[in-house]
Design a protein around this motif. Structure first.
Motif, PDB file in Angstrom:
ATOM      1  N   ASP A 232       0.835  -1.213   0.000  1.00 12.69           N
ATOM      2  CA  ASP A 232       0.000   0.000   0.000  1.00 12.69           C
ATOM      3  C   ASP A 232       0.861   1.251   0.000  1.00 12.69           C
ATOM      4  O   ASP A 232       0.546   2.237  -0.703  1.00 12.69           O
ATOM      5  CB  ASP A 232      -0.915  -0.007   1.226  1.00 12.69           C
ATOM      6  CG  ASP A 232      -1.975  -1.096   1.147  1.00 12.69           C
ATOM      7  OD1 ASP A 232      -2.250  -1.577   0.024  1.00 12.69           O
ATOM      8  OD2 ASP A 232      -2.524  -1.479   2.200  1.00 12.69           O
ATOM      9  N   ALA A 233       1.958   1.235   0.784  1.00 15.37           N
ATOM     10  CA  ALA A 233       2.844   2.403   0.804  1.00 15.37           C
ATOM     11  C   ALA A 233       3.494   2.606  -0.558  1.00 15.37           C
ATOM     12  O   ALA A 233       3.618   3.754  -1.035  1.00 15.37           O
ATOM     13  CB  ALA A 233       3.917   2.202   1.881  1.00 15.37           C
ATOM     14  N   SER A 234       3.895   1.524  -1.209  1.00 18.28           N
ATOM     15  CA  SER A 234       4.506   1.648  -2.534  1.00 18.28           C
ATOM     16  C   SER A 234       3.506   2.177  -3.550  1.00 18.28           C
ATOM     17  O   SER A 234       3.861   2.994  -4.423  1.00 18.28           O
ATOM     18  CB  SER A 234       5.051   0.287  -2.982  1.00 18.28           C
ATOM     19  OG  SER A 234       6.077  -0.155  -2.114  1.00 18.28           O
ATOM     20  N   ALA A 477      13.157   9.611   0.371  1.00 13.72           N
ATOM     21  CA  ALA A 477      13.345   9.624   1.821  1.00 13.72           C
ATOM     22  C   ALA A 477      12.052   9.229   2.537  1.00 13.72           C
ATOM     23  O   ALA A 477      12.068   8.435   3.496  1.00 13.72           O
ATOM     24  CB  ALA A 477      13.806  11.012   2.277  1.00 13.72           C
ATOM     25  N   TYR A 478      10.926   9.760   2.057  1.00 16.48           N
ATOM     26  CA  TYR A 478       9.654   9.415   2.691  1.00 16.48           C
ATOM     27  C   TYR A 478       9.309   7.950   2.473  1.00 16.48           C
ATOM     28  O   TYR A 478       8.829   7.262   3.388  1.00 16.48           O
ATOM     29  CB  TYR A 478       8.543  10.305   2.127  1.00 16.48           C
ATOM     30  CG  TYR A 478       7.179   9.943   2.652  1.00 16.48           C
ATOM     31  CD1 TYR A 478       6.873  10.068   4.000  1.00 16.48           C
ATOM     32  CD2 TYR A 478       6.200   9.424   1.807  1.00 16.48           C
ATOM     33  CE1 TYR A 478       5.624   9.721   4.495  1.00 16.48           C
ATOM     34  CE2 TYR A 478       4.953   9.059   2.286  1.00 16.48           C
ATOM     35  CZ  TYR A 478       4.674   9.211   3.635  1.00 16.48           C
ATOM     36  OH  TYR A 478       3.443   8.858   4.124  1.00 16.48           O
ATOM     37  N   GLN A 479       9.562   7.452   1.254  1.00 19.18           N
ATOM     38  CA  GLN A 479       9.276   6.045   0.968  1.00 19.18           C
ATOM     39  C   GLN A 479      10.089   5.133   1.888  1.00 19.18           C
ATOM     40  O   GLN A 479       9.568   4.177   2.462  1.00 19.18           O
ATOM     41  CB  GLN A 479       9.590   5.729  -0.491  1.00 19.18           C
ATOM     42  CG  GLN A 479       9.313   4.268  -0.868  1.00 19.18           C
ATOM     43  CD  GLN A 479       9.686   3.991  -2.306  1.00 19.18           C
ATOM     44  OE1 GLN A 479      10.343   4.789  -2.960  1.00 19.18           O
ATOM     45  NE2 GLN A 479       9.282   2.837  -2.796  1.00 19.18           N
ATOM     46  N   GLN A 480      11.348   5.450   2.062  1.00 15.66           N
ATOM     47  CA  GLN A 480      12.197   4.626   2.912  1.00 15.66           C
ATOM     48  C   GLN A 480      11.759   4.690   4.379  1.00 15.66           C
ATOM     49  O   GLN A 480      11.741   3.674   5.070  1.00 15.66           O
ATOM     50  CB  GLN A 480      13.655   5.076   2.769  1.00 15.66           C
ATOM     51  CG  GLN A 480      14.244   4.813   1.381  1.00 15.66           C
ATOM     52  CD  GLN A 480      15.623   5.414   1.213  1.00 15.66           C
ATOM     53  OE1 GLN A 480      16.121   6.117   2.096  1.00 15.66           O
ATOM     54  NE2 GLN A 480      16.245   5.161   0.054  1.00 15.66           N
ATOM     55  N   THR A 481      11.423   5.865   4.867  1.00 16.34           N
ATOM     56  CA  THR A 481      11.013   5.980   6.269  1.00 16.34           C
ATOM     57  C   THR A 481       9.668   5.302   6.520  1.00 16.34           C
ATOM     58  O   THR A 481       9.453   4.705   7.585  1.00 16.34           O
ATOM     59  CB  THR A 481      10.928   7.454   6.684  1.00 16.34           C
ATOM     60  OG1 THR A 481      10.012   8.151   5.795  1.00 16.34           O
ATOM     61  CG2 THR A 481      12.293   8.124   6.626  1.00 16.34           C
ATOM     62  N   LYS A 482       8.766   5.356   5.552  1.00 15.95           N
ATOM     63  CA  LYS A 482       7.470   4.727   5.742  1.00 15.95           C
ATOM     64  C   LYS A 482       7.610   3.212   5.783  1.00 15.95           C
ATOM     65  O   LYS A 482       7.011   2.537   6.635  1.00 15.95           O
ATOM     66  CB  LYS A 482       6.520   5.142   4.622  1.00 15.95           C
ATOM     67  CG  LYS A 482       5.084   4.673   4.835  1.00 15.95           C
ATOM     68  CD  LYS A 482       4.146   5.275   3.799  1.00 15.95           C
ATOM     69  CE  LYS A 482       2.702   4.863   4.098  1.00 15.95           C
ATOM     70  NZ  LYS A 482       1.759   5.478   3.133  1.00 15.95           N
ATOM     71  N   ILE A 483       8.390   2.657   4.863  1.00 17.02           N
ATOM     72  CA  ILE A 483       8.601   1.212   4.848  1.00 17.02           C
ATOM     73  C   ILE A 483       9.352   0.770   6.104  1.00 17.02           C
ATOM     74  O   ILE A 483       9.067  -0.282   6.682  1.00 17.02           O
ATOM     75  CB  ILE A 483       9.342   0.805   3.572  1.00 17.02           C
ATOM     76  CG1 ILE A 483       8.436   1.032   2.351  1.00 17.02           C
ATOM     77  CG2 ILE A 483       9.792  -0.651   3.638  1.00 17.02           C
ATOM     78  CD1 ILE A 483       9.086   0.710   1.025  1.00 17.02           C
ATOM     79  N   ALA A 484      10.325   1.585   6.537  1.00 18.00           N
ATOM     80  CA  ALA A 484      11.055   1.253   7.767  1.00 18.00           C
ATOM     81  C   ALA A 484      10.118   1.243   8.966  1.00 18.00           C
ATOM     82  O   ALA A 484      10.238   0.386   9.856  1.00 18.00           O
ATOM     83  CB  ALA A 484      12.190   2.251   7.984  1.00 18.00           C
ATOM     84  N   ARG A 485       9.172   2.172   9.005  1.00 19.38           N
ATOM     85  CA  ARG A 485       8.202   2.197  10.110  1.00 19.38           C
ATOM     86  C   ARG A 485       7.317   0.962  10.072  1.00 19.38           C
ATOM     87  O   ARG A 485       7.031   0.347  11.117  1.00 19.38           O
ATOM     88  CB  ARG A 485       7.364   3.470  10.024  1.00 19.38           C
ATOM     89  CG  ARG A 485       6.445   3.681  11.229  1.00 19.38           C
ATOM     90  CD  ARG A 485       5.055   3.133  11.023  1.00 19.38           C
ATOM     91  NE  ARG A 485       4.442   3.697   9.821  1.00 19.38           N
ATOM     92  CZ  ARG A 485       3.362   3.190   9.264  1.00 19.38           C
ATOM     93  NH1 ARG A 485       2.808   2.079   9.760  1.00 19.38           N
ATOM     94  NH2 ARG A 485       2.845   3.737   8.166  1.00 19.38           N
ATOM     95  N   ILE A 486       6.898   0.546   8.892  1.00 22.11           N
ATOM     96  CA  ILE A 486       6.060  -0.655   8.770  1.00 22.11           C
ATOM     97  C   ILE A 486       6.823  -1.885   9.226  1.00 22.11           C
ATOM     98  O   ILE A 486       6.304  -2.725   9.972  1.00 22.11           O
ATOM     99  CB  ILE A 486       5.580  -0.810   7.313  1.00 22.11           C
ATOM    100  CG1 ILE A 486       4.617   0.331   6.947  1.00 22.11           C
ATOM    101  CG2 ILE A 486       4.902  -2.167   7.114  1.00 22.11           C
ATOM    102  CD1 ILE A 486       4.253   0.376   5.481  1.00 22.11           C
ATOM    103  N   GLN A 487       8.072  -1.997   8.808  1.00 28.27           N
ATOM    104  CA  GLN A 487       8.886  -3.142   9.206  1.00 28.27           C
ATOM    105  C   GLN A 487       9.134  -3.158  10.707  1.00 28.27           C
ATOM    106  O   GLN A 487       9.096  -4.224  11.348  1.00 28.27           O
ATOM    107  CB  GLN A 487      10.203  -3.123   8.437  1.00 28.27           C
ATOM    108  CG  GLN A 487      10.044  -3.359   6.942  1.00 28.27           C
ATOM    109  CD  GLN A 487      11.336  -3.179   6.171  1.00 28.27           C
ATOM    110  OE1 GLN A 487      12.297  -2.576   6.666  1.00 28.27           O
ATOM    111  NE2 GLN A 487      11.384  -3.678   4.938  1.00 28.27           N
ATOM    112  N   ALA A 488       9.379  -1.995  11.291  1.00 29.39           N
ATOM    113  CA  ALA A 488       9.592  -1.919  12.737  1.00 29.39           C
ATOM    114  C   ALA A 488       8.310  -2.247  13.497  1.00 29.39           C
ATOM    115  O   ALA A 488       8.346  -2.890  14.559  1.00 29.39           O
ATOM    116  CB  ALA A 488      10.099  -0.529  13.121  1.00 29.39           C
ATOM    117  N   GLN A 489       7.182  -1.824  12.959  1.00 21.53           N
ATOM    118  CA  GLN A 489       5.899  -2.128  13.591  1.00 21.53           C
ATOM    119  C   GLN A 489       5.626  -3.629  13.554  1.00 21.53           C
ATOM    120  O   GLN A 489       5.188  -4.226  14.547  1.00 21.53           O
ATOM    121  CB  GLN A 489       4.789  -1.354  12.883  1.00 21.53           C
ATOM    122  CG  GLN A 489       3.422  -1.484  13.549  1.00 21.53           C
ATOM    123  CD  GLN A 489       2.363  -0.663  12.821  1.00 21.53           C
ATOM    124  OE1 GLN A 489       2.661  -0.007  11.798  1.00 21.53           O
ATOM    125  NE2 GLN A 489       1.153  -0.692  13.330  1.00 21.53           N
TER     126      GLN A 489
END
Length: 517
Positions: A232-234, A477-489
């Motif tokens: 969804d983020a992509s 930068a936003y794409q990377q931070t959003k995916i990183a947040r999903i992975q951390a969650q």
């Protein structure tokens, strides 16, 4: 006369012979059994070899070098907070803490249809049957036989088989045989003890199979949810890049943007589109994994859809005491049962070096007529005792005992290794919980900052204050931070399941219930 006996040693005659016959007929098979039982009772001693003693438990009251914070994940607003409850019990159906009916149903279906569970149940039944079979050696074995034969003596023989002298006859023989080996030095008891310990090990392996299967289902469900969120983020990034490309093309027509700016944005859009198929591939493979875990073909599974919003992170995390860990971990209990089995095998090896006793009794009858086999002069009986001791075997039994002792030492060392790994697993899970909670906090802050930056850059791009390269950097930068947040969650859900798995869950009653069904 139609009755006969093979090779008679005396012929019935007068009063003296009849008295002698009565005396010889008095011992019966019941008397032989009583004598054998009394002899076995007198001969039964203690079991040789080492009596099993449970390995010493680790002397520790902590899993980690430094105490962890009482509240995990409390540093950022909007992040779920978790508390460790020392000594709290783990619920038997621990996966229900994620509050997902679809996950609960999938775990139960996996328990009912997964081949690894069915295989472990069959192995357990096999081990239990072996124990029951070996226990039969505690009692005498009884065999009943009937043997009819048609025979003919040579014509003119000096000693005919029958007293009547008939050459052609049919001989009927029925015999009851009883054999018993008194367990004088505990050979059978140690064998049963070893088999029972192996059955216990298989029972704990079944518990471990349930725990592992539930953990794998939860981990795959969390992975599916994370992949859906990343997809969804992509897609959001692709949509934003598409809008930005449309704006740049309009600006290029008006002369406010160059062809290089348009080409750069086209590259960014193509890169975002390229990342989507890889995520979709992982999603489909994860759905296939969930179907197979539930015992279904990939084409028949995948009916449940998991997303992070449908999963609830439990606020209370049970943390068993270190002294309880060895009682809860099925792999530790299985390793301990293997130590017990190896210890009993040492007793088996010692008992094999000592004298072996056996008792046998028989009672039967033989006649040329079936109905007269058990008449007085056609009966026979016997009672035999046997004692055997190996005198010379060139060290075979001695070295087998030494091999059993070495196997015992090996199993004890393996048990210590399993215990150390168990404590390591718990410590790793605790550190992961704390580290991933802090990682999620940083990821949420980075995502919020990147989203704010991207919004400002898009406004400046619309006004012509920045070029496409600045927007590209902000979007990446936003794409990377959003995916990183999903992975951390997602990692926090996985860490919760890993902690429960490392603690061993609570499977004693569940595994027994399912295995006996």
């Amino acid at each position: 006369m139609t009755t006969s006996r093979i090779a008679p040693s005396w012929q019935p005659g007068g009063h003296r012979d009849r008295l002698l016959s009565i005396r010889l007929r008095r011992p019966r098979v019941q008397d032989a059994i009583i004598v054998a039982a009394l002899f076995a009772t007198l001969c039964t001693g203690c079991a040789v070899g080492p009596d099993y003693r449970r390995p010493a438990l680790p002397a520790t009251d902590s899993y980690t070098r430094a105490p962890l914070p009482a509240a995990i994940g409390s540093t950022t607003v909007g992040q779920d907070e978790q508390h460790l409850e020392l000594g709290a019990k783990i619920t038997r159906e621990w996966w229900t803490v994620f509050a997902s009916p679809a996950l609960n149903a999938l775990v139960q279906r996996a328990f009912a249809h997964n081949p690894s569970i069915q295989s472990a149940q069959a192995v357990l039944r096999q081990a239990q049957e072996n124990v029951t079979a070996q226990r039969g050696a505690y009692f005498p074995s009884v065999q009943l036989g009937y043997s009819p034969s048609r025979q003919k003596n040579a014509v003119g023989t000096v000693s005919p088989t029958l007293t009547s002298g008939e050459a052609l006859y049919t001989l009927h023989t029925a015999q009851l045989s009883i054999a018993y080996a008194p367990d004088v030095f505990g050979l059978n008891r140690r064998t049963v003890e070893s088999l029972q310990a192996q059955a216990d090990a298989q029972r704990f392996q079944l518990e471990a199979a349930y725990l592992t299967l539930a953990s794998n289902v939860v981990a795959a469900a969390v992975q599916e949810a994370a992949l859906r969120a990343q997809i969804d983020a992509s897609k959001d990034i692709i949509a934003a890049d598409t809008r930005s490309l449309a704006i740049l093309r309009q600006q290029a027509v008006l002369g406010y943007a160059s062809g290089l700016d348009v080409a750069t944005q086209e590259t960014a859009l193509a890169q975002a589109q390229q990342s989507l198929p890889a995520l979709q591939k992982q999603l489909e493979q994860t759905r296939n994994l969930l179907a197979v875990l539930a015992g279904s073909l990939p084409s028949q599974g995948g009916t449940e859809d998991f997303d992070l919003a449908s999963l609830q992170l439990p606020q209370a995390l049970p943390l068993s005491l270190p002294s309880q860990l060895v009682e809860q971990r099925p792999d530790v209990r299985a390793a301990e049962a293997q130590v017990h089995a190896a210890s009993a095998q040492v007793g088996v090896a010692v008992a094999n070096r000592l004298p072996q006793f056996s008792i046998s009794a028989m009672y039967g009858g033989s006649s040329t007529q079936f109905s007269r086999m058990f008449e007085d002069h056609n009966k026979f009986w016997g009672l035999t005792g046997n004692l055997a001791q190996t005198v010379l075997d060139f060290g075979t039994l001695k070295h087998r005992q030494r091999a059993a002792e070495a196997a015992w030492q090996q199993s004890a060392a393996q048990y210590r290794g399993v215990v150390l790994t168990a404590f390591q697993n718990v410590a790793d899970a605790l550190y992961a919980l704390d580290a991933d909670a802090r990682a999620l906090s940083a990821a949420m802050q980075a995502e919020a900052a990147a989203e704010k930056t991207l919004g400002l850059v898009r406004k400046q791009l619309d006004l012509g204050y920045v070029n496409a390269l600045v927007l590209l950097n902000a979007e990446q930068a936003y794409q990377q931070t959003k995916i990183a947040r999903i992975q951390a969650q997602a990692a926090r859900f996985s860490d919760t399941a890993a902690l429960v798995q490392s603690l061993g869950g609570s499977w004693q009653s569940t595994a027994d219930t399912v295995s006996s069904g």
